[in-house]
Each structure stands twice: as C-alpha cells, then as structure tokens.
Design an enzyme around this catalytic site. Structure first.
Site, PDB file in Angstrom:
ATOM      1  N   CYS A 129      64.854  68.151 -40.738  1.00 31.98           N
ATOM      2  CA  CYS A 129      66.181  68.772 -40.140  1.00 31.98           C
ATOM      3  C   CYS A 129      65.725  69.806 -39.218  1.00 31.98           C
ATOM      4  O   CYS A 129      65.315  70.723 -39.793  1.00 31.98           O
ATOM      5  CB  CYS A 129      67.116  69.168 -41.483  1.00 31.98           C
ATOM      6  SG  CYS A 129      68.447  69.990 -41.097  1.00 31.98           S
ATOM      7  N   CYS A 146      70.019  87.093 -37.082  1.00 26.31           N
ATOM      8  CA  CYS A 146      69.936  86.824 -38.532  1.00 26.31           C
ATOM      9  C   CYS A 146      70.048  88.006 -39.249  1.00 26.31           C
ATOM     10  O   CYS A 146      69.441  89.337 -39.175  1.00 26.31           O
ATOM     11  CB  CYS A 146      68.731  86.455 -39.105  1.00 26.31           C
ATOM     12  SG  CYS A 146      68.715  85.715 -40.942  1.00 26.31           S
ATOM     13  N   CYS A 152      64.076  87.794 -36.277  1.00 26.80           N
ATOM     14  CA  CYS A 152      65.140  86.806 -35.809  1.00 26.80           C
ATOM     15  C   CYS A 152      66.539  87.511 -35.510  1.00 26.80           C
ATOM     16  O   CYS A 152      67.074  88.118 -36.311  1.00 26.80           O
ATOM     17  CB  CYS A 152      65.386  85.514 -36.574  1.00 26.80           C
ATOM     18  SG  CYS A 152      63.957  84.884 -37.270  1.00 26.80           S
ATOM     19  N   ARG A 174      74.806  67.851 -36.971  1.00 25.54           N
ATOM     20  CA  ARG A 174      75.373  68.655 -37.640  1.00 25.54           C
ATOM     21  C   ARG A 174      76.254  69.677 -37.163  1.00 25.54           C
ATOM     22  O   ARG A 174      75.520  70.747 -36.448  1.00 25.54           O
ATOM     23  CB  ARG A 174      74.617  69.055 -38.965  1.00 25.54           C
ATOM     24  CG  ARG A 174      73.885  68.123 -39.701  1.00 25.54           C
ATOM     25  CD  ARG A 174      73.150  68.463 -41.010  1.00 25.54           C
ATOM     26  NE  ARG A 174      72.273  67.290 -41.277  1.00 25.54           N
ATOM     27  CZ  ARG A 174      72.826  66.314 -42.319  1.00 25.54           C
ATOM     28  NH1 ARG A 174      73.873  66.571 -42.875  1.00 25.54           N
ATOM     29  NH2 ARG A 174      71.945  65.623 -42.522  1.00 25.54           N
ATOM     30  N   CYS A 206      71.976  72.076 -49.856  1.00 19.12           N
ATOM     31  CA  CYS A 206      71.226  72.311 -48.804  1.00 19.12           C
ATOM     32  C   CYS A 206      70.774  73.959 -49.311  1.00 19.12           C
ATOM     33  O   CYS A 206      71.625  74.668 -49.527  1.00 19.12           O
ATOM     34  CB  CYS A 206      71.572  72.633 -47.474  1.00 19.12           C
ATOM     35  SG  CYS A 206      72.100  71.085 -46.625  1.00 19.12           S
ATOM     36  N   CYS A 249      64.288  89.671 -45.492  1.00 18.60           N
ATOM     37  CA  CYS A 249      63.103  88.956 -44.673  1.00 18.60           C
ATOM     38  C   CYS A 249      62.415  90.022 -43.807  1.00 18.60           C
ATOM     39  O   CYS A 249      62.967  90.730 -42.951  1.00 18.60           O
ATOM     40  CB  CYS A 249      63.929  87.729 -44.112  1.00 18.60           C
ATOM     41  SG  CYS A 249      62.907  86.658 -43.390  1.00 18.60           S
ATOM     42  N   CYS A 279      68.290  69.320 -49.240  1.00 17.26           N
ATOM     43  CA  CYS A 279      67.585  69.877 -48.146  1.00 17.26           C
ATOM     44  C   CYS A 279      67.100  71.331 -48.645  1.00 17.26           C
ATOM     45  O   CYS A 279      68.070  71.784 -49.212  1.00 17.26           O
ATOM     46  CB  CYS A 279      68.345  69.924 -46.865  1.00 17.26           C
ATOM     47  SG  CYS A 279      67.586  70.369 -45.561  1.00 17.26           S
TER      48      CYS A 279
HETATM   49  N1  SAM Z   1      63.899  81.788 -43.502  1.00 23.01           N
HETATM   50  C1  SAM Z   1      63.944  80.490 -43.257  1.00 23.01           C
HETATM   51  C2  SAM Z   1      63.760  80.145 -41.769  1.00 23.01           C
HETATM   52  O1  SAM Z   1      64.126  80.728 -40.954  1.00 23.01           O
HETATM   53  O2  SAM Z   1      63.330  79.108 -41.408  1.00 23.01           O
HETATM   54  C3  SAM Z   1      65.222  79.748 -43.884  1.00 23.01           C
HETATM   55  C4  SAM Z   1      66.625  80.375 -43.661  1.00 23.01           C
HETATM   56  S1  SAM Z   1      67.133  80.772 -41.903  1.00 23.01           S
HETATM   57  C5  SAM Z   1      68.812  81.738 -42.460  1.00 23.01           C
HETATM   58  C6  SAM Z   1      68.035  79.096 -41.683  1.00 23.01           C
HETATM   59  C7  SAM Z   1      68.414  79.017 -40.132  1.00 23.01           C
HETATM   60  O3  SAM Z   1      69.736  79.629 -40.104  1.00 23.01           O
HETATM   61  C8  SAM Z   1      67.744  79.659 -39.002  1.00 23.01           C
HETATM   62  O4  SAM Z   1      66.546  78.893 -38.473  1.00 23.01           O
HETATM   63  C9  SAM Z   1      68.857  79.535 -38.098  1.00 23.01           C
HETATM   64  O5  SAM Z   1      68.865  78.642 -37.147  1.00 23.01           O
HETATM   65  C10 SAM Z   1      70.183  79.642 -38.824  1.00 23.01           C
HETATM   66  N2  SAM Z   1      70.967  80.915 -38.781  1.00 23.01           N
HETATM   67  C11 SAM Z   1      70.394  82.139 -39.226  1.00 23.01           C
HETATM   68  N3  SAM Z   1      71.268  83.159 -38.913  1.00 23.01           N
HETATM   69  C12 SAM Z   1      72.300  82.582 -38.308  1.00 23.01           C
HETATM   70  C13 SAM Z   1      73.522  82.977 -37.312  1.00 23.01           C
HETATM   71  N4  SAM Z   1      73.570  84.504 -37.506  1.00 23.01           N
HETATM   72  N5  SAM Z   1      74.268  82.248 -36.949  1.00 23.01           N
HETATM   73  C14 SAM Z   1      73.915  80.916 -36.695  1.00 23.01           C
HETATM   74  N6  SAM Z   1      72.679  80.393 -37.385  1.00 23.01           N
HETATM   75  C15 SAM Z   1      72.109  81.235 -38.005  1.00 23.01           C
HETATM   76 FE1  SF4 Z   2      63.943  85.576 -42.102  1.00 22.04          FE
HETATM   77 FE2  SF4 Z   2      66.682  85.185 -41.088  1.00 22.04          FE
HETATM   78 FE3  SF4 Z   2      64.698  84.717 -39.544  1.00 22.04          FE
HETATM   79 FE4  SF4 Z   2      64.986  82.758 -41.703  1.00 22.04          FE
HETATM   80  S1  SF4 Z   2      66.324  83.124 -39.966  1.00 22.04           S
HETATM   81  S2  SF4 Z   2      62.794  84.031 -41.254  1.00 22.04           S
HETATM   82  S3  SF4 Z   2      65.725  84.418 -43.017  1.00 22.04           S
HETATM   83  S4  SF4 Z   2      65.143  86.571 -40.573  1.00 22.04           S
END
Ligand code: SAM
Ligand code: SF4
Ligand code: DTB
Length: 346
Positions: free
Chosen positions: A214, A86, A83, A286, A123, A79, A154
């Site tokens: 959500c 992530c 973040c 959730r 989901c 990606c 979802c």
């Molecule tokens: N890329 C899209 C986005 O960011 O909207 C969708 C997938 S993203 C992985 C979905 C959500 O997973 C993120 O908004 C975040 O809140 C949650 N998430 C990701 N990594 C995480 C982690 N290490 N611990 C807890 N929640 C996490």
């Molecule tokens: Fe990309 Fe992870 Fe951020 Fe979703 S949460 S936008 S997958 S870096």
C-alpha cells in the site's frame, strides 16, 4: 485470498465499454511510463481525463462499489521524524500527546466495532520511525484476532528490516502501508530525517516478504504539478504496481511547517486520482485523508475518476474525517455500495 483482478470478468460492463480481454489487460499494465506521458494526462480536458479513467476503472472494478476502511492510531505522537505535514512529529507543537502502543484488547475492540458498521478493511498506524523487534511481537498478536473477523488488514509502522517484514507476512498481515509521499525531487523539502531511498528499500522488503504493498502520497503540500507527476511515475514504474494507492489531500494542522500552505484546487486533486487510476489500472485507489474539507460533489468526482476506497469513522489517525451518517447519506445519493470483505484464504 481473492485477487482484485480475478473479479474483473465478473463485473458487468456498460454497453459502451466492451469487456476487457486478457490481451487488453496485459497491454494496460505498464511499468515504463515517462513523465511527459503522465503530464499529458494531467493536461487533458477534465472531461476527457475522467472519461478515460472511468473506462479503465470499469474494466477492473464495479464502479458502484467502494471499499470502507477503518483507520486506528495504535501508537500516537512523539515521532522522531520531521515530516513537515505530520502532527505526530515530536518536533512540532501540535497538541498531539505522545502515547504508548495500544493494548491488544483495545485494538481488537476497535476492529470489532469497525466490522459491525460495515468496514471490510482495518488499518493500523504507529508514529514510529521504525518499530523495535519487541513492537513487532506486540502487533503480530493483534493480527490473528482481526483476521478472525474476516477483515483485510493493513499496518503502517515505519521502516522495516527484512526480518520484521518476514514476521509480519508470516503473521498474515495482508498489506503494509509505506508512502513515498511526493516526488523524489520535492521529498527533501518535506522530510530530512530519512531518504526517498530508505522508503523504497522498505517497500522492496515488504514485497520480498510476500505482502501486498500500500503506497501513495500526499498532495497539497506546495508541490508543483510536475511533482505530482513525478510521484505517480515512481509508483507506476515500481516493478509491481502497489495493490493499494492512497492519495491523501494534506490535512493542515496548526504547528506543522505546512500549516497555511496554499490550498490545492480540488479539481487538481481529482486529476491526480484519475491519473493514478489510468497508470495503475488494477490497484485500489484510495481517497484517503482530506475528505473532511471536500464537498460531496468533489468526492463524487473522485469516485468517477476511479477512487474506490475511503476511510470511514470520524477520525483518521489524529485528524477529523466526515461523520459516518454523512457518508451513508452520500453513498445513498450516489447509489454506491460498500465493497464486500475479502474472501478467506484457501
Ligand atoms: N510513521 C509511519 C510512516 O510515516 O510511515 C506510519 C504512520 S504515518 C502518519 C502514515 C502516512 O500518513 C504518512 O506516510 C503520510 O502519507 C500520511 N499523513 C500523515 N500526516 C498527514 C496529513 N497531515 N495529511 C495527509 N496525510 C498525512
Ligand atoms: Fe512520524 Fe508522522 Fe513522519 Fe510517520 S509521517 S514518520 S508518524 S512524523
Ligand atoms: C495513508 O496514506 N493515509 C492514512 C494512512 N495511510 C495511514 C493516514 C492519514 C493521516 C492523516 C493525518 C492524521 O489523521 O494524523
């Protein structure tokens, strides 16, 4: 589709909690919470906060039912966003390999397996900043198949245009997940490649297209209690409460900037759930990521605080989740049952 609120009258309330009248419910749904009021909830003695949350919870939900959701990563890793929590960001060395969008049949197989083990919600997550129109062509194909199983759907695919939101709604997607993650003030410490406003804009498009929202966040990212309050204030003061509010406890992944962050006291996590329940009484709250590292007792407190959905299955998107057998044992010990799948559309 049956609305959660439609079920509230049918739910038996305990002798100590009179059934909510329509007036009570109307009074409860507020969109003008100020941060001091929310901070005051966090500052209540723990038992008082949990009692209040449980009273609100019982007005709208069966306290002994928890929805089982299954999560599947349909497009993993690589990606372009940064973040800090992530493992799927291309910026960090986390060992997560970048893959392509999963073929439709493989996704449907996973949904069938989830349905067979009692999940009522499926989901799907994709590691995109935003989908391309071609990606939307592909994901709408899977929706009909999953809906035919009678499961709630979802998706979380990143930022959407108005047209893309419209296409997903038309294809019958029930919920779109797009988290604000934290408070507006702390957001810049966590993500620099898009703004809080970008997130809110997508949420408006999702709502405008007629899908259910959500939206929640992550705690345990080094934020302060004031940030947790700010996150909940943002959610509760949206023009319509998100029907679904995932509260994640950070899954710390080696290689991400937040690996090694101070761990949050789990009772503060429970307080966050309880406050979410009080602020958004009709929403499904959730208990999302983070159960892997939580004791059964901590999870029991989350349910008491008003959480009524979990992810089942031994993986989330890329990280671990408790084994199904462990969850089954926990449900037995607590006398919890799986929530029914949603009623079919009229
Ligand atoms: N890329 C899209 C986005 O960011 O909207 C969708 C997938 S993203 C992985 C979905 C959500 O997973 C993120 O908004 C975040 O809140 C949650 N998430 C990701 N990594 C995480 C982690 N290490 N611990 C807890 N929640 C996490
Ligand atoms: Fe990309 Fe992870 Fe951020 Fe979703 S949460 S936008 S997958 S870096
Ligand atoms: C949400 O709020 N939590 C889920 C779901 N929405 C998509 C994601 C949790 C991801 C945890 C980290 C991982 O497994 O990669």
């Amino acid at each position: 589709m049956r609305r959660m609120t439609d079920t509230s009258d049918a739910i038996a309330s305990p002798a100590t909690t009179p059934p909510a009248t329509a007036g009570d419910e109307a009074d409860e749904l507020r969109h003008d919470w100020n941060r001091d009021e929310i901070a005051a909830l966090f500052e209540l003695p723990f038992n008082e906060l949990l009692f209040r949350a449980q009273v609100v919870h019982r007005r709208h939900f069966d306290p002994n039912k928890v929805q089982l959701s299954r999560l599947l990563s349909i497009k993993t890793g690589g990606c372009p966003e940064d973040c800090a929590y992530c493992p799927q960001s291309a910026e960090y060395e986390t060992g997560v390999e970048a893959g392509k969008l999963m073929p439709v049949e493989a996704t449907l197989d996973a949904a069938r397996r989830a349905e067979a083990v009692g999940a009522s919600r499926f989901c799907m997550g994709a590691a995109w900043r935003e989908p391309k129109d071609k990606d939307i062509d592909d994901v709408v194909e899977v929706l009909a198949g999953i809906k035919a199983l009678g499961m709630e759907t979802c998706m979380t695919l990143g930022m959407l245009t108005e047209a893309q939101a419209g296409r997903l709604a038309e294809a019958g997607l029930d919920y779109y997940n797009h988290n604000i993650d934290t408070s507006p003030e702390y957001y810049g410490e966590i993500i620099t490649t898009r703004t809080y406003r970008d997130r809110l804009d997508t949420l408006e498009r999702v709502r405008g297209a007629g899908m259910k929202v959500c939206c929640g966040g992550i705690v345990g990212m080094g934020e302060t209690r004031a940030d947790r309050v700010g996150m909940l204030a943002t959610l509760a003061n949206l023009p319509v409460h998100p029907e679904s509010v995932p509260i994640n406890l950070l899954m710390q992944v080696e290689g991400t900037p937040l690996f090694g962050a101070d761990e949050l006291d789990v009772l503060e996590f429970v307080r966050t759930i309880a406050a979410a329940r009080i602020l958004m009484p009709r929403s499904v709250v959730r208990l999302s990521a983070g159960r892997e590292h939580m004791s059964d007792e901590a999870q029991a407190l989350c349910f008491l605080a008003g959480a009524n959905s979990i992810f089942v299955g031994d993986t989330l998107l890329t990280t671990r989740n408790p084994e199904a057998e462990h969850d089954m044992r926990l449900f037995e010990r607590l006398g919890l049952e799986a929530m029914d799948p949603p009623a079919a559309e009229d």
